[in-house]
Design an enzyme around this catalytic site. Structure first.
Site, PDB file in Angstrom:
ATOM      1  N   ASN A  63       0.842  -1.197   0.000  1.00  0.00           N
ATOM      2  CA  ASN A  63       0.000   0.000   0.000  1.00  0.00           C
ATOM      3  C   ASN A  63       0.876   1.245   0.000  1.00  0.00           C
ATOM      4  O   ASN A  63       2.114   1.148  -0.014  1.00  0.00           O
ATOM      5  CB  ASN A  63      -0.952  -0.019   1.207  1.00  0.00           C
ATOM      6  CG  ASN A  63      -0.206  -0.144   2.521  1.00  0.00           C
ATOM      7  OD1 ASN A  63       0.568   0.720   2.900  1.00  0.00           O
ATOM      8  ND2 ASN A  63      -0.439  -1.256   3.225  1.00  0.00           N
ATOM      9  N   ASP A 111      -4.400  -6.394   4.842  1.00  0.00           N
ATOM     10  CA  ASP A 111      -5.487  -7.211   5.376  1.00  0.00           C
ATOM     11  C   ASP A 111      -5.534  -8.588   4.729  1.00  0.00           C
ATOM     12  O   ASP A 111      -6.050  -9.536   5.314  1.00  0.00           O
ATOM     13  CB  ASP A 111      -6.827  -6.503   5.162  1.00  0.00           C
ATOM     14  CG  ASP A 111      -6.938  -5.228   5.979  1.00  0.00           C
ATOM     15  OD1 ASP A 111      -6.395  -5.202   7.106  1.00  0.00           O
ATOM     16  OD2 ASP A 111      -7.544  -4.262   5.491  1.00  0.00           O
ATOM     17  N   LYS A 136       9.642 -16.602 -10.793  1.00  0.00           N
ATOM     18  CA  LYS A 136       8.880 -15.517 -11.396  1.00  0.00           C
ATOM     19  C   LYS A 136       7.779 -16.067 -12.301  1.00  0.00           C
ATOM     20  O   LYS A 136       8.021 -16.939 -13.135  1.00  0.00           O
ATOM     21  CB  LYS A 136       9.815 -14.625 -12.201  1.00  0.00           C
ATOM     22  CG  LYS A 136       9.105 -13.481 -12.894  1.00  0.00           C
ATOM     23  CD  LYS A 136      10.079 -12.671 -13.741  1.00  0.00           C
ATOM     24  CE  LYS A 136       9.332 -11.598 -14.536  1.00  0.00           C
ATOM     25  NZ  LYS A 136      10.250 -10.845 -15.412  1.00  0.00           N
ATOM     26  N   PHE A 179      -5.015   2.963  14.485  1.00  0.00           N
ATOM     27  CA  PHE A 179      -5.290   3.964  13.453  1.00  0.00           C
ATOM     28  C   PHE A 179      -6.375   3.444  12.519  1.00  0.00           C
ATOM     29  O   PHE A 179      -6.475   2.234  12.284  1.00  0.00           O
ATOM     30  CB  PHE A 179      -4.026   4.283  12.656  1.00  0.00           C
ATOM     31  CG  PHE A 179      -3.196   5.383  13.257  1.00  0.00           C
ATOM     32  CD1 PHE A 179      -3.105   6.619  12.644  1.00  0.00           C
ATOM     33  CD2 PHE A 179      -2.522   5.191  14.457  1.00  0.00           C
ATOM     34  CE1 PHE A 179      -2.353   7.641  13.204  1.00  0.00           C
ATOM     35  CE2 PHE A 179      -1.769   6.195  15.022  1.00  0.00           C
ATOM     36  CZ  PHE A 179      -1.685   7.434  14.390  1.00  0.00           C
ATOM     37  N   LYS A 211     -14.314   0.329  15.321  1.00  0.00           N
ATOM     38  CA  LYS A 211     -12.990  -0.246  15.555  1.00  0.00           C
ATOM     39  C   LYS A 211     -12.593  -0.117  17.017  1.00  0.00           C
ATOM     40  O   LYS A 211     -11.982  -1.012  17.604  1.00  0.00           O
ATOM     41  CB  LYS A 211     -11.966   0.460  14.662  1.00  0.00           C
ATOM     42  CG  LYS A 211     -10.668  -0.293  14.462  1.00  0.00           C
ATOM     43  CD  LYS A 211      -9.840   0.377  13.349  1.00  0.00           C
ATOM     44  CE  LYS A 211      -8.683  -0.520  12.950  1.00  0.00           C
ATOM     45  NZ  LYS A 211      -7.892   0.050  11.838  1.00  0.00           N
ATOM     46  N   LYS A 237     -11.983  -3.808  18.612  1.00  0.00           N
ATOM     47  CA  LYS A 237     -10.562  -4.107  18.855  1.00  0.00           C
ATOM     48  C   LYS A 237     -10.162  -3.913  20.314  1.00  0.00           C
ATOM     49  O   LYS A 237      -9.015  -4.158  20.686  1.00  0.00           O
ATOM     50  CB  LYS A 237      -9.675  -3.222  17.980  1.00  0.00           C
ATOM     51  CG  LYS A 237     -10.070  -3.152  16.518  1.00  0.00           C
ATOM     52  CD  LYS A 237      -9.954  -4.474  15.795  1.00  0.00           C
ATOM     53  CE  LYS A 237     -10.265  -4.288  14.306  1.00  0.00           C
ATOM     54  NZ  LYS A 237     -10.189  -5.524  13.543  1.00  0.00           N
TER      55      LYS A 237
END
Length: 402
Positions: free
Chosen positions: A211, A280, A290, A324, A338, A342
């Site tokens: 990301n 995730d 490859k 976060f 969250k 959590k």
């Protein structure tokens, strides 16, 4: 804006006065407000002009020179100082201070100040161990003076032994440590994990899923926590950032790597801040060679990675847990969800679509949601400043951790 911490540097006679010039520069670069005063003997080694240029301020050398008629100079700078550092401290000056003698600018000011005084001796090895000097230093220690022990090594007189003034880098560290303990007493000795950056999930030897996280927010938090005196372990995914000073860094690559590293260190922590953007999902299998291009589409089956924040929340005992939530919509809804699912104490939520927020940049805007129901908005600012606000809110929970 809070004012800079003020250091009054007293330079006495000795060849180590040249190190005091380097120390002055380092203190200024470290954002301290520095004033310098010198004995007559110190001026035989280095000129006041040198210290004036480095401190960007007037250098005080004579009790009877009063440039400002509205102030008495030695009283004025005695009151001005947050910390007085005598470096180098000669045997002569140490003896005067131990017996309350005030016959020059340095010793007169030292009797007038109520600030903490730090002394860095510098002298011949035999002078340092002389009974009279030993008695004087012991008396000053009883009076509350802080001593920075000299190093052992080659001395200017040709002897080798203890008496060489501590290096400027060590003295700077001592000064910084003094202000950390004074300004952030609640953080001193706290153990903290910060996670930062992205993770990479391997597809084959040349491809991976990741990301846009740069790690800058997590690194800013780690840097600020270390500056407050915490013992910081920074667990980072692949980023191109320098390790903050005083931080123990552990580099990881995948979500599984990060999970293992966090769980290995989690039990004895006081605070855990999960700022990393952990993947995730990961490929169910990764190829050892490859993957070659073909005319056909290639399906990529994905499996869920371990939820680090959730597992930390389930097993936490005394830790303060911060997560976060980087969202593109419904930020408050997802952040509050969250917070509950959590078992976190704070969720720092931000938008990833608004300009200047989130990934890559040097700025961020956060909304902090706390378990107590508070909501703290942090308008767009530097990530460094956002880290300060976040840690201020964490500190408010120090007495509540269970």
């Amino acid at each position: 804006m809070t004012r800079k911490n003020r250091v009054l540097l007293a330079v006495t006679g000795g060849i180590a006065a040249f190190k005091a010039a380097a120390l002055t520069s380092k203190l200024v670069q470290a954002n301290f407000d520095v004033k310098v005063m010198m004995t007559n003997s110190a001026q035989e080694f280095v000129t006041p002009l040198t210290f004036q240029a480095l401190s960007r301020d007037h250098v005080y050398t004579n009790t009877f020179i009063e440039p400002d008629p509205t102030h008495i100079a030695h009283i004025d700078i005695a009151d001005w100082a947050d910390l007085v550092l005598v470096a180098p401290a000669s045997a002569n000056t140490i003896g005067k201070l131990a017996h309350g003698i005030a016959d020059d600018m340095v010793t007169t000011t030292m009797l007038a100040t109520t600030a903490e005084v730090m002394i860095a001796p510098a002298m011949n090895v035999h002078m340092y161990s002389h009974p009279a000097v030993t008695r004087n230093m012991e008396q000053l220690k009883k009076d509350g003076f802080i001593f920075v022990e000299p190093n052992e090594g080659y001395l200017a007189c040709g002897y080798t032994g203890k008496g060489r003034m501590a290096e400027p880098e060590d003295l700077l560290a001592m000064v910084e440590h003094y202000f950390i303990k004074r300004d952030y007493p609640n953080w001193h000795g706290k153990k903290l994990i910060v996670t930062a950056g992205p993770t990479q999930e391997v597809i084959d030897p040349v491809r991976f899923l990741s990301n846009r996280s740069s790690g800058k927010m997590g690194f800013a938090i780690a840097q600020e926590a270390a500056a407050r005196g915490a013992h910081v372990t920074l667990i980072s995914g692949p980023v191109e950032l320098d390790t903050p000073h005083g931080v123990n860094r552990i580099d990881v690559t995948s979500a599984e790597d990060m999970y293992k590293a966090v769980m290995h260190h989690a039990d004895n922590q006081d605070v855990i801040i999960k700022a990393a953007a952990v993947s995730d999902y990961k490929p169910k299998t990764s190829e050892e060679e490859k993957m070659k291009k073909s005319d056909k589409d290639i399906p990529l089956e994905m499996v869920r990675t371990k939820d680090i924040l959730k597992d930390l929340g389930q097993q936490k005992k005394k830790q303060i847990l911060v997560g976060f939530a980087a969202e593109s919509s419904n930020i408050e809804e997802y952040a509050k969800r969250k917070l509950e699912t959590k078992n976190a104490d704070i969720i720092a939520a931000n938008s990833i679509v608004e300009e200047g927020h989130g990934f890559r940049g040097d700025t961020n805007a956060l909304t902090l949601f706390t378990r107590k129901g508070d909501q703290i908005d942090v308008p767009l600012t530097s990530k460094k400043q956002a880290a300060k606000v976040l840690l201020d809110e964490v500190e408010k929970l120090f007495g509540d951790a269970t």
